[in-house]
Design a protein around this motif. Sequence first.
Motif, PDB file in Angstrom:
ATOM      1  N   THR A  71       0.877  -1.169   0.000  1.00 35.44           N
ATOM      2  CA  THR A  71       0.000   0.000   0.000  1.00 35.44           C
ATOM      3  C   THR A  71       0.914   1.217   0.000  1.00 35.44           C
ATOM      4  O   THR A  71       1.671   1.421   0.949  1.00 35.44           O
ATOM      5  CB  THR A  71      -0.931  -0.010   1.230  1.00 35.44           C
ATOM      6  OG1 THR A  71      -1.700  -1.220   1.205  1.00 35.44           O
ATOM      7  CG2 THR A  71      -1.860   1.193   1.219  1.00 35.44           C
ATOM      8  N   SER A  88      -0.558  -0.332  -6.094  1.00 30.72           N
ATOM      9  CA  SER A  88      -0.908  -0.173  -4.675  1.00 30.72           C
ATOM     10  C   SER A  88      -2.221  -0.881  -4.360  1.00 30.72           C
ATOM     11  O   SER A  88      -3.187  -0.782  -5.118  1.00 30.72           O
ATOM     12  CB  SER A  88      -1.033   1.312  -4.333  1.00 30.72           C
ATOM     13  OG  SER A  88      -1.328   1.477  -2.960  1.00 30.72           O
ATOM     14  N   THR A  89      -2.240  -1.624  -3.282  1.00 28.54           N
ATOM     15  CA  THR A  89      -3.368  -2.383  -2.705  1.00 28.54           C
ATOM     16  C   THR A  89      -3.800  -3.585  -3.542  1.00 28.54           C
ATOM     17  O   THR A  89      -4.768  -4.246  -3.198  1.00 28.54           O
ATOM     18  CB  THR A  89      -4.605  -1.496  -2.401  1.00 28.54           C
ATOM     19  OG1 THR A  89      -5.219  -1.097  -3.631  1.00 28.54           O
ATOM     20  CG2 THR A  89      -4.239  -0.287  -1.552  1.00 28.54           C
TER      21      THR A  89
END
Length: 168
Positions: A71, A88-89
């Motif tokens: 993240t 990200s994520t």
Amino acid sequence: VISGTGYNTGNLTTTTTYTLTVNNGAAQGTPSYKVATSSTTITVVPAPSISSFVTSTASPLYGAPFTLTGTFSNGTGSVDNGVGSVTSTVAKSVTANWGSTKRTFTLTVTNAASTSVTSTVDVTPQTVSVDSISPSSPYVTVGYTKSFTASVSGGYLGTVTWSSPTGG
């Protein structure tokens, strides 16, 4: 300014345009006076950051898939050891196929100004082992058959392959 010398902007907080103006040293207002200018804009971008970098398991079965999830913000992400670019994520699947030694994965997030931050996570696949073979007696009467079962651990799907070096 002397050609080839640098200029330190100091700490910038907003995008700024710098203009360099040079002249040939002749007296201003004379016919031989010449001026040249050039501009450049320095764009200020936020620093990259990583709030977390985790694995779905730090001890996967050998040969099994696991995931790495970072993240992060203000940059593009990449994980070493052949994993490649990451979002990200979004979990990235990796296969634990390098033996039972610890491997450190490093997430690097880099912004447009080439500033980078890193975070690491360690993964150690489980050791593949044979826990037991049944029956334990190695004897069988001529002309009869014998069945074996095995209990294994640490390997993905617990695949067991039997072989006989004597062709028996």
